[in-house]
Structure formats: C-alpha cells, structure tokens
Motif scaffolding. Structure first.
Motif, PDB file in Angstrom:
ATOM      1  N   SER A  74       0.800  -1.206  -0.125  1.00 40.51           N
ATOM      2  CA  SER A  74       0.060  -0.180   0.031  1.00 40.51           C
ATOM      3  C   SER A  74       0.993   1.282   0.033  1.00 40.51           C
ATOM      4  CB  SER A  74      -0.774   0.011   1.335  1.00 40.51           C
ATOM      5  OG  SER A  74      -1.756  -1.248   1.119  1.00 40.51           O
ATOM      6  N   LEU A  75       2.025   1.342   0.786  1.00 37.06           N
ATOM      7  CA  LEU A  75       2.838   2.369   0.830  1.00 37.06           C
ATOM      8  C   LEU A  75       3.704   2.378  -0.546  1.00 37.06           C
ATOM      9  CD1 LEU A  75       3.987   4.838   2.508  1.00 37.06           C
ATOM     10  CD2 LEU A  75       5.655   3.130   3.520  1.00 37.06           C
ATOM     11  N   ARG A  76       4.299   1.371  -0.818  1.00 37.61           N
ATOM     12  CA  ARG A  76       5.040   1.354  -1.962  1.00 37.61           C
ATOM     13  C   ARG A  76       4.680   1.469  -3.130  1.00 37.61           C
ATOM     14  NH1 ARG A  76       8.551  -3.858  -1.907  1.00 37.61           N
ATOM     15  NH2 ARG A  76       9.178  -2.854   0.033  1.00 37.61           N
ATOM     16  N   ARG A  77       3.306   1.050  -3.494  1.00 36.38           N
ATOM     17  CA  ARG A  77       2.923   1.014  -4.749  1.00 36.38           C
ATOM     18  C   ARG A  77       1.511   2.362  -4.896  1.00 36.38           C
ATOM     19  NH1 ARG A  77       2.605  -4.341  -7.895  1.00 36.38           N
ATOM     20  NH2 ARG A  77       2.985  -2.973  -9.560  1.00 36.38           N
ATOM     21  N   LEU A  78       1.182   2.883  -3.958  1.00 37.02           N
ATOM     22  CA  LEU A  78       0.060   3.829  -3.864  1.00 37.02           C
ATOM     23  C   LEU A  78       0.421   5.047  -5.293  1.00 37.02           C
ATOM     24  CD1 LEU A  78      -2.546   4.746  -2.577  1.00 37.02           C
ATOM     25  CD2 LEU A  78      -1.189   6.386  -1.649  1.00 37.02           C
ATOM     26  N   ARG A  79       1.807   5.305  -5.365  1.00 34.70           N
ATOM     27  CA  ARG A  79       2.124   6.161  -6.207  1.00 34.70           C
ATOM     28  C   ARG A  79       2.087   5.666  -7.832  1.00 34.70           C
ATOM     29  NH1 ARG A  79       7.267   4.795  -3.892  1.00 34.70           N
ATOM     30  NH2 ARG A  79       8.478   3.370  -5.055  1.00 34.70           N
ATOM     31  N   GLU A  80       1.680   4.633  -7.864  1.00 35.80           N
ATOM     32  CA  GLU A  80       1.093   4.037  -9.286  1.00 35.80           C
ATOM     33  C   GLU A  80      -0.285   4.546  -9.477  1.00 35.80           C
ATOM     34  OE1 GLU A  80       2.577   0.075  -9.858  1.00 35.80           O
ATOM     35  OE2 GLU A  80       4.620   0.507  -8.753  1.00 35.80           O
ATOM     36  N   ARG A 120      -7.421  -2.407 -15.769  1.00 29.23           N
ATOM     37  CA  ARG A 120      -8.273  -1.434 -15.671  1.00 29.23           C
ATOM     38  C   ARG A 120      -7.608  -0.243 -16.185  1.00 29.23           C
ATOM     39  NH1 ARG A 120      -9.816   2.592 -11.593  1.00 29.23           N
ATOM     40  NH2 ARG A 120      -8.577   1.440 -10.181  1.00 29.23           N
ATOM     41  N   VAL A 121      -8.263   0.614 -17.096  1.00 27.16           N
ATOM     42  CA  VAL A 121      -7.578   1.746 -17.471  1.00 27.16           C
ATOM     43  C   VAL A 121      -8.458   2.770 -16.672  1.00 27.16           C
ATOM     44  CG1 VAL A 121      -7.439   3.469 -19.460  1.00 27.16           C
ATOM     45  CG2 VAL A 121      -7.214   0.993 -19.929  1.00 27.16           C
ATOM     46  N   ALA A 122      -7.452   3.712 -16.135  1.00 27.74           N
ATOM     47  CA  ALA A 122      -7.940   4.826 -15.172  1.00 27.74           C
ATOM     48  C   ALA A 122      -7.492   5.982 -15.490  1.00 27.74           C
ATOM     49  CB  ALA A 122      -7.360   4.362 -13.842  1.00 27.74           C
ATOM     50  N   ALA A 123      -8.186   7.000 -15.509  1.00 27.23           N
ATOM     51  CA  ALA A 123      -8.082   8.540 -16.021  1.00 27.23           C
ATOM     52  C   ALA A 123      -7.134   8.979 -15.033  1.00 27.23           C
ATOM     53  CB  ALA A 123      -9.055   9.163 -15.985  1.00 27.23           C
ATOM     54  N   GLU A 124      -6.218   9.837 -15.667  1.00 26.16           N
ATOM     55  CA  GLU A 124      -5.222  10.794 -14.856  1.00 26.16           C
ATOM     56  C   GLU A 124      -5.680  12.276 -15.000  1.00 26.16           C
ATOM     57  OE1 GLU A 124      -3.789  12.132 -12.265  1.00 26.16           O
ATOM     58  OE2 GLU A 124      -2.315  10.435 -12.133  1.00 26.16           O
ATOM     59  N   LEU A 132      -3.817  -0.065 -14.715  1.00 27.17           N
ATOM     60  CA  LEU A 132      -3.758  -0.624 -13.498  1.00 27.17           C
ATOM     61  C   LEU A 132      -3.967  -2.200 -13.712  1.00 27.17           C
ATOM     62  CD1 LEU A 132      -5.311   1.758 -11.235  1.00 27.17           C
ATOM     63  CD2 LEU A 132      -2.797   1.605 -11.725  1.00 27.17           C
ATOM     64  N   GLN A 133      -3.138  -3.072 -12.934  1.00 25.56           N
ATOM     65  CA  GLN A 133      -3.432  -4.523 -12.917  1.00 25.56           C
ATOM     66  C   GLN A 133      -3.367  -5.015 -11.584  1.00 25.56           C
ATOM     67  OE1 GLN A 133      -0.160  -7.601 -14.396  1.00 25.56           O
ATOM     68  NE2 GLN A 133      -1.314  -7.075 -16.370  1.00 25.56           N
ATOM     69  N   ALA A 134      -4.249  -5.895 -11.436  1.00 27.77           N
ATOM     70  CA  ALA A 134      -4.542  -6.817 -10.110  1.00 27.77           C
ATOM     71  C   ALA A 134      -4.211  -8.169 -10.519  1.00 27.77           C
ATOM     72  CB  ALA A 134      -5.844  -6.666  -9.508  1.00 27.77           C
ATOM     73  N   VAL A 135      -3.313  -8.777 -10.030  1.00 29.81           N
ATOM     74  CA  VAL A 135      -3.112 -10.252 -10.064  1.00 29.81           C
ATOM     75  C   VAL A 135      -3.714 -11.022  -8.846  1.00 29.81           C
ATOM     76  CG1 VAL A 135      -1.433 -12.076 -10.397  1.00 29.81           C
ATOM     77  CG2 VAL A 135      -1.245  -9.727 -11.412  1.00 29.81           C
ATOM     78  N   VAL A 136      -4.431 -12.120  -9.232  1.00 29.22           N
ATOM     79  CA  VAL A 136      -5.128 -13.064  -8.145  1.00 29.22           C
ATOM     80  C   VAL A 136      -4.964 -14.344  -8.140  1.00 29.22           C
ATOM     81  CG1 VAL A 136      -7.430 -13.789  -7.164  1.00 29.22           C
ATOM     82  CG2 VAL A 136      -7.207 -11.133  -8.004  1.00 29.22           C
ATOM     83  N   GLU A 137      -4.491 -14.806  -7.121  1.00 29.91           N
ATOM     84  CA  GLU A 137      -4.006 -16.259  -7.007  1.00 29.91           C
ATOM     85  C   GLU A 137      -5.377 -17.018  -6.441  1.00 29.91           C
ATOM     86  OE1 GLU A 137      -0.331 -16.645  -5.003  1.00 29.91           O
ATOM     87  OE2 GLU A 137       0.638 -16.625  -6.807  1.00 29.91           O
ATOM     88  N   VAL A 138      -5.524 -18.272  -6.789  1.00 24.96           N
ATOM     89  CA  VAL A 138      -6.318 -19.056  -6.421  1.00 24.96           C
ATOM     90  C   VAL A 138      -5.865 -20.407  -5.769  1.00 24.96           C
ATOM     91  CG1 VAL A 138      -8.489 -20.388  -6.748  1.00 24.96           C
ATOM     92  CG2 VAL A 138      -8.306 -18.244  -8.025  1.00 24.96           C
ATOM     93  N   ASP A 139      -5.935 -20.801  -4.639  1.00 25.09           N
ATOM     94  CA  ASP A 139      -5.269 -22.000  -4.180  1.00 25.09           C
ATOM     95  C   ASP A 139      -5.890 -23.259  -4.414  1.00 25.09           C
ATOM     96  OD1 ASP A 139      -3.196 -20.232  -2.938  1.00 25.09           O
ATOM     97  OD2 ASP A 139      -4.029 -20.439  -0.871  1.00 25.09           O
ATOM     98  N   GLY A 150      -0.936  -2.727  -9.369  1.00 24.20           N
ATOM     99  CA  GLY A 150      -0.253  -1.630  -9.478  1.00 24.20           C
ATOM    100  C   GLY A 150      -0.204  -1.553 -11.123  1.00 24.20           C
ATOM    101  N   TRP A 151       1.020  -1.097 -11.449  1.00 24.75           N
ATOM    102  CA  TRP A 151       1.329  -0.824 -13.066  1.00 24.75           C
ATOM    103  C   TRP A 151       1.738  -2.698 -13.336  1.00 24.75           C
ATOM    104  CZ3 TRP A 151       5.508   3.609 -13.047  1.00 24.75           C
ATOM    105  CH2 TRP A 151       4.748   4.793 -12.595  1.00 24.75           C
ATOM    106  N   PRO A 152       1.248  -2.661 -14.617  1.00 25.54           N
ATOM    107  CA  PRO A 152       1.480  -4.371 -14.997  1.00 25.54           C
ATOM    108  C   PRO A 152       3.043  -4.585 -14.906  1.00 25.54           C
ATOM    109  CG  PRO A 152      -0.021  -3.269 -16.263  1.00 25.54           C
ATOM    110  CD  PRO A 152       0.628  -2.231 -15.385  1.00 25.54           C
ATOM    111  N   ALA A 153       3.108  -5.686 -14.413  1.00 24.59           N
ATOM    112  CA  ALA A 153       4.455  -6.195 -14.377  1.00 24.59           C
ATOM    113  C   ALA A 153       5.043  -6.797 -15.708  1.00 24.59           C
ATOM    114  CB  ALA A 153       4.811  -7.259 -13.038  1.00 24.59           C
ATOM    115  N   GLU A 154       3.993  -7.491 -16.302  1.00 28.83           N
ATOM    116  CA  GLU A 154       4.378  -8.133 -17.603  1.00 28.83           C
ATOM    117  C   GLU A 154       3.365  -7.676 -18.584  1.00 28.83           C
ATOM    118  OE1 GLU A 154       4.103 -12.320 -16.848  1.00 28.83           O
ATOM    119  OE2 GLU A 154       5.546 -12.302 -15.373  1.00 28.83           O
ATOM    120  N   PRO A 155       3.908  -6.410 -19.275  1.00 26.49           N
ATOM    121  CA  PRO A 155       2.760  -5.762 -20.145  1.00 26.49           C
ATOM    122  C   PRO A 155       2.842  -6.768 -21.473  1.00 26.49           C
ATOM    123  CG  PRO A 155       4.708  -4.150 -19.360  1.00 26.49           C
ATOM    124  CD  PRO A 155       5.128  -5.366 -18.983  1.00 26.49           C
ATOM    125  N   ASP A 156       1.586  -6.701 -22.037  1.00 22.22           N
ATOM    126  CA  ASP A 156       1.309  -7.589 -23.305  1.00 22.22           C
ATOM    127  C   ASP A 156       1.425  -6.707 -24.646  1.00 22.22           C
ATOM    128  OD1 ASP A 156      -0.719  -5.810 -22.879  1.00 22.22           O
ATOM    129  OD2 ASP A 156      -2.318  -7.393 -22.883  1.00 22.22           O
TER     130      ASP A 156
END
Length: 310
Positions: A74-80, A120-124, A132-139, A150-156
C-alpha cells in the motif's frame, strides 16, 4: 495526501526510533483488520471464467496473504495510482479500494487455473490514462488472494501510460502541479508527457524556467524520486522493467528539457549512474518492455527501453 518529502521525514524519524516503527506497524495492521476483508472462497473445480465471476462479485473482500505485505505494498505502490484514487491520509484504504475496483470492473486479461489477471484503464489528467493491473491467485482449496496490484509487471504490448495531450499542455500541468503541492511523482509524469517535443524545446523559455524553479523548490522530493527510481531498477527481476524505465525517462526529460546544468547541483549524479548500470545489466537479462507498452514520444536515445544486446 502526503508528499514525498513528508514521507522521507517520517521514515527518518522511525529509523531513529524503533518504538515508532513498532507503533506504526501496529497501527497499519489494525487498519488492515478494520477493512474487514475476510477473504474469498471459490470452487477450485470450476472453470477459470466461472472463478473469475465469483472473484468479481466478491472483490471488496479480497485481501493479500499477509497483513504486513498488504501494508508494505500500500505504501510502496500507491504512487502508481492516479492522484484522484489515492485519497488522503493512510494509503491502505485507497490502495485496497483501487485493487477491488480493478477486479470488479476491469477487463479479465488472462485466466488460468490458479491465476487471474485483471486490467483497468484509469483516468489521470485530461487526455491521459494509466493501466492498473490486479493479479489474483487461487489456491488448490479454493482460497483466493491478491498477489499484486499496480502497474503491469508483464505488459502484453498494450500501452500502460497514454499521453494524449500536447507537450505544451503537459508542461502547463507540470508547472501547476509543482506549484500547488501535487504529489511529486505526478509532476514527473507530466514532465515525461513533454518528451514528445524532443529534440526541440517545449513551450516558452519563461515557462521552462518556471518549471525548473518549481522543481528546485522541491529538491528533497526530487531526491526521493531518484531513490524510488533506483528501487524500481533493483526490483526489475521481480516486477519487470516498466516502472524503472518510466522513472528514468522522466528524470532524463527533466534534465535535458528543463534543468540542464542545474541538475548537477540538485541531484546526486552518481545515483543516476548507478541506476543506469543496474538497468544496463538487468534489462538485458530479463528483456525489454514490449514496444507497444513504451509511452508514445519517448526519444530514441532513452536506451533503457531497448537496451543493446550483450
């Protein structure tokens, strides 16, 4: 909304006072608990698309595996996030809310058993967006967790930042932001938006001097921005090169277009050299940002986006 200088002062105080560190961590963990994110459960035997719909419907209950990790990210990536989504005060609530919005309303970019990726494409500012990209894991037992946001780590190959305005508009926005106390990373993003004018100067000389003076008045935050650029460079192997390249190009645009020789008195250029050395090695190792994800208008001499082969 805190700025980089305030964060730096707070961090220095905590380093000098271990009790303050413990107190801040306790406060962060209490705030995370108060969010009431009890987690999400889905049927692990269901198809990926079906799981994605369950996750979307329960996006406001998603949590990271570790509360400490949640506080750190939250602290490190809020700036993205766009400034409008950062809220005021603690970053924990706004960061989690933005992650949930991305899952609930974003595009399902990829779905495989055990991993879902939402964009999700967000307006500045006007004519400007950031993905912005959210990655979700399912156990295996159906437990669902946020892995990254945050910003995509692996852009397509799709754009992450889109600068649709003119260089002059971004210069005006950068001056306004710098003088009004807007977060310094937003100032620098607007500076990068002026790069499309290269190699010619952007705006009038008076306007360029105005920006240089406004940035110089926030010298401490400029130093913090350089430190963040170095942190991103050191994290390329884990999180990809986009953020490091973005920050480095924003700095180069500031130096070449506005500060000139004054940069030497405002920034430790050895830090810039260390960032370049790290990028030269690590980006060649992990591979460059896909061309389509590089912001339009980046000058060709910003080599970190397309490093030479070793």
């Amino acid at each position: 909304m805190s700025n980089g200088r305030e964060d730096e002062i707070a961090a220095n105080r905590m380093l000098a006072d271990p009790q303050a560190v413990r107190g801040q961590l306790a406060a962060d963990l209490a705030e995370i608990a108060a969010l009431g994110r009890g987690g999400v459960q889905t049927d692990p035997a269901a198809g990926s698309r079906a799981m994605a719909e369950v996750v979307r419907a329960n996006a406001d209950r998603l949590a990271f595996r570790s509360p400490v990790e949640a506080a750190t990210l939250s602290l490190r990536r809020l700036r993205e996030l766009p400034v409008a989504e950062r809220g005021a005060g603690s970053p924990i609530g706004p960061y989690h809310a933005a992650a949930s919005a991305t899952v609930a309303h974003g595009e399902l970019r990829s779905a495989s058993r055990g991993r879902l990726v939402f964009d999700r494409v967000a307006a500045e500012v006007a004519h400007t967006t950031v993905t912005l990209q959210a990655v979700v894991e399912v156990d295996a037992d159906g437990s669902v967790w946020l892995e990254a946001f945050g910003w995509p780590a692996e852009p397509d190959g799709a754009p992450i930042w889109v600068f649709g305005g003119t260089a002059e508009e971004y210069l005006a926005q950068a001056v306004t932001d710098a003088r009004s106390g807007m977060p310094f990373d937003r100032v620098m993003s607007m500076v990068l938006g002026t790069a499309s004018a290269w190699p010619g100067p952007v705006g009038t000389e008076a306007r360029r001097i105005e920006l240089a003076e406004a940035v110089a008045a926030r010298r401490g935050e400029l130093g913090a921005y350089v430190s963040n650029a170095e942190s991103y460079a050191l994290a390329v192997r884990a999180h990809g090169p986009f953020a490091a390249c973005f920050y480095r190009s924003a700095l180069e645009t500031l130096f070449e277009g506005f500060l000139g020789g004054a940069a030497v008195s405002l920034v430790d250029m050895e830090e810039i050299e260390e960032i370049d050395d790290e990028l030269r090695d690590v980006v060649a190792e992990v591979g460059p940002v896909p061309p389509g994800a590089v912001p339009a208008g980046i000058p060709s001499h910003h080599w970190w986006w397309h490093p030479p082969s070793p």
